[in-house]
Design a protein around this motif. Structure first.
Motif, PDB file in Angstrom:
ATOM      1  N   GLU A   1       0.831  -1.199   0.000  1.00  0.00           N
ATOM      2  CA  GLU A   1       0.000   0.000   0.000  1.00  0.00           C
ATOM      3  C   GLU A   1       0.870   1.255   0.000  1.00  0.00           C
ATOM      4  O   GLU A   1       0.530   2.254  -0.624  1.00  0.00           O
ATOM      5  N   LEU A   2       2.004   1.202   0.702  1.00  0.00           N
ATOM      6  CA  LEU A   2       2.931   2.333   0.716  1.00  0.00           C
ATOM      7  C   LEU A   2       4.329   1.835   1.037  1.00  0.00           C
ATOM      8  O   LEU A   2       4.510   1.080   1.990  1.00  0.00           O
ATOM      9  N   GLN A   3       5.292   2.215   0.222  1.00  0.00           N
ATOM     10  CA  GLN A   3       6.699   1.939   0.512  1.00  0.00           C
ATOM     11  C   GLN A   3       7.460   3.257   0.488  1.00  0.00           C
ATOM     12  O   GLN A   3       7.441   3.967  -0.517  1.00  0.00           O
TER      13      GLN A   3
ATOM     14  N   ILE B   1      13.534  10.981  -1.276  1.00  0.00           N
ATOM     15  CA  ILE B   1      12.422  10.158  -0.809  1.00  0.00           C
ATOM     16  C   ILE B   1      11.602   9.716  -2.012  1.00  0.00           C
ATOM     17  O   ILE B   1      11.174  10.539  -2.829  1.00  0.00           O
ATOM     18  N   ASN B   2      11.397   8.405  -2.139  1.00  0.00           N
ATOM     19  CA  ASN B   2      10.509   7.846  -3.147  1.00  0.00           C
ATOM     20  C   ASN B   2       9.362   7.170  -2.407  1.00  0.00           C
ATOM     21  O   ASN B   2       9.553   6.104  -1.808  1.00  0.00           O
ATOM     22  N   ALA B   3       8.202   7.785  -2.437  1.00  0.00           N
ATOM     23  CA  ALA B   3       7.025   7.217  -1.779  1.00  0.00           C
ATOM     24  C   ALA B   3       6.222   6.476  -2.842  1.00  0.00           C
ATOM     25  O   ALA B   3       5.490   7.087  -3.627  1.00  0.00           O
ATOM     26  N   ILE B   4       6.377   5.156  -2.885  1.00  0.00           N
ATOM     27  CA  ILE B   4       5.721   4.314  -3.886  1.00  0.00           C
ATOM     28  C   ILE B   4       4.412   3.813  -3.263  1.00  0.00           C
ATOM     29  O   ILE B   4       4.426   3.199  -2.193  1.00  0.00           O
ATOM     30  N   PHE B   5       3.292   4.074  -3.930  1.00  0.00           N
ATOM     31  CA  PHE B   5       2.013   3.786  -3.290  1.00  0.00           C
ATOM     32  C   PHE B   5       1.031   3.138  -4.258  1.00  0.00           C
ATOM     33  O   PHE B   5       1.144   3.274  -5.485  1.00  0.00           O
TER      34      PHE B   5
END
Length: 547
Positions: free
Chosen positions: A371-373, A385-389
């Motif tokens: 759901e979120l990394q 910051i890489n917010a993969i969602f």
């Protein structure tokens, strides 16, 4: 051609194989590594270097077919395979999209090698090389090894038209180290009552029942004030930057309405340093930390550090092994133990190629398994910051807000590490689709229709087959995975189901349908979709049952 060498899959490989075959059009398990050089690399030395890599590492010469109903790893000889070097010319503006398209082409694990390479010739005279590795044979820690060896092979071929003798040694696939019984007991005790639903961020949509990896990424560097705060907190609290950022992520989740019992996934390198070669050396710890509202940030840092180091001492156990031990009973195909992941990425390669130090390029993700990394890439400047969602679950503006709040909280805590973790919730009002931690997974979705007639017969067959596998009575309207079915058992059930009814089902419906009743609808749909010729008497030779 000699017969290929075959080996059984380990638990991690099995889980990745299941994931890929459940979503064959997905590239969620692809791992790209890309680097840029100021001058274009020559085709012949680069092509020879790729051949050298494939000959050196049997992992790159592997395929994963089904044999007797179970997936196996099949290793081919070096002279039986080739990974062609693809070359194309692109402009600087075309490069990002072309890189993403190449990196996100799915692999067919049955027929394809799990490795591909493309060179981009740029209009400024430089070039970019992109290596794509499937996660079933390697992980992010494999990138440095591949790039280092590729560079050394390229330079030797360019200078002397031969591969370096020291890189001519072939390396087998590096297996996972055996898990210790004490480590399994540790995780059993730590995670026995974990419920990932408690980690549902307020404001997120209900998770879809369909199998989907639709995702996006929000990329932003830490602000200079937050980067300075990170450095101050590191020295003041005498911990690593990794630990400060992990704690800031946990605190931000708590300030967004989660907790106080928090569980996140944290990938760690569990590779045996004495073993060289490609393999799965990264295990994901299910890190469980309490973040009480009255805790100070300094308190939480030290508690997180202690929990992390304790978990690291038991990192020889994979998540798959833990689930096998405590039971995959949560009905969540993404991850039954956590929904958010913290990943401190340290890609290391000091290789030079053609006399220059290449510039490494981040290839943005377009799919998300979780759901979120939150993936942090440290560098010379402020960390990226890489917010993969998952776009099925989260809106971009909420992820952007969460990252912004983390940045702001770091600045505040640098001024006063005694800042309390608790406080007013830092999120916008809940949207209409609010699921909330108390709402069960899949809420809001239509229930599976009841089945009658032919469906009753199929349900009865399915229940008997599943009960034989799990050794207990199964309820037709409850999730099969909640009742003891595992992915390994699902593969065996698919083989029996397809033989019984003469139709191709695949593994995807097991994750999307959930119950025996709903799965029956998928079987009936497959039967109805068969060509008319299959319903003739001639078509009755394979399956025992036909409508």
């Amino acid at each position: 051609m000699s017969d290929p060498v075959r080996a059984a899959l380990n638990r991690q490989q099995y889980g990745i194989w299941i994931l890929q075959n459940a979503a064959p059009d997905s590239a969620v398990a692809n791992i790209p590594f890309a680097f840029r050089t100021r001058k274009a690399l020559r085709w012949w030395p680069l092509n020879r270097a790729i051949d050298g890599l494939v000959a050196r590492h049997e992992a790159l010469r592997s395929r994963f077919p089904l044999v007797d109903g179970a997936p196996v790893r099949e290793v081919l000889e070096p002279d039986e395979v080739a990974v062609p070097l693809q070359v194309c010319a692109v402009s600087a503006t075309e490069l990002p999209r072309s890189l993403r398209d190449f990196a996100h082409q799915p692999f067919d694990l049955v027929h394809d090698l799990p490795f591909r390479v493309r060179q981009y010739l740029l209009d400024d005279g430089g070039s970019v090389v992109c290596l794509v590795l499937h996660h079933i044979v390697g992980d992010a820690s494999s990138g440095g090894m591949l790039v280092d060896e590729l560079a050394r092979m390229y330079d030797r071929v360019a200078a002397a038209n031969e591969l370096p003798p020291e890189l001519a040694v072939s390396f087998p696939y590096v297996p996972q180290p055996p898990a210790r019984a004490s480590s399994l007991a540790y995780w059993r005790e730590r995670l026995a009552d974990v419920r990932s639903a408690a980690m549902t961020l307020p404001g997120s949509r209900p998770r879809p029942n369909r199998l989907s990896f639709a995702g996006d990424v929000h990329r932003a560097p830490l602000s200079h004030a937050a980067a300075d705060g990170l450095a101050q907190l590191r020295h003041r609290l005498k911990v690593t930057p990794n630990m400060v950022m992990m704690t800031a992520f946990l605190a931000t989740l708590a300030r967004h309405g989660l907790g106080p019992d928090l569980t996140i996934g944290v990938p760690v390198n569990a590779r045996d340093p004495r073993r060289y070669g490609l393999g799965l050396g990264v295990n994901t710890l299910a890190l469980r930390v309490r973040a009480e509202p009255d805790d100070t940030f300094a308190d939480l840092v030290h508690r997180t550090r202690g929990t992390f180091l304790e978990g690291l001492a038991h990192a020889d156990v994979t998540v798959e092994s833990v689930l096998d031990d405590i039971g995959h009973r949560f009905g969540d195909w993404r991850s039954p133990l956590f929904r958010q992941v913290f990943n401190w990425r340290t890609f290391q390669s000091g290789a030079t190629i053609a006399g220059e130090l290449p510039e490494f390029i981040e290839v943005p993700a377009e799919e998300s398994q979780f759901e979120l990394q939150l993936a942090i890439a440290p560098g010379d400047g402020p960390p990226q910051i890489n917010a993969i969602f998952s776009t099925d679950v989260h809106e971009r503006d909420r992820i952007e807000a969460l990252v912004g709040h983390l940045d702001e909280f770091l600045v505040v805590c640098a001024t006063d590490p005694g800042t309390r973790v608790g406080g007013p919730r830092t999120i916008a009002p809940d949207p209409p689709w609010q699921a909330g931690p108390e709402q069960p997974a899949g809420a809001g979705t239509d229930p599976a229709p009841a089945v009658t007639g032919q469906g009753d017969e199929i349900v009865a067959w399915l229940l008997k087959a599943i009960e034989d596998l799990v050794g207990r009575r199964i309820e037709p309207d409850l999730d099969m995975f909640d009742q003891g079915l595992t992915s390994a058992r699902a593969v065996r059930l698919i083989t029996a189901l397809e033989a019984e009814y003469g139709v191709e089902i695949g593994i995807r419906p097991f994750f999307e349908e959930g119950t025996a009743e709903a799965l029956t609808e998928a079987v009936i749909a497959a039967l109805d979709a068969r060509p008319a010729s299959d319903t003739s008497e001639q078509g009755h030779t394979e399956g025992k049952h036909r409508p």
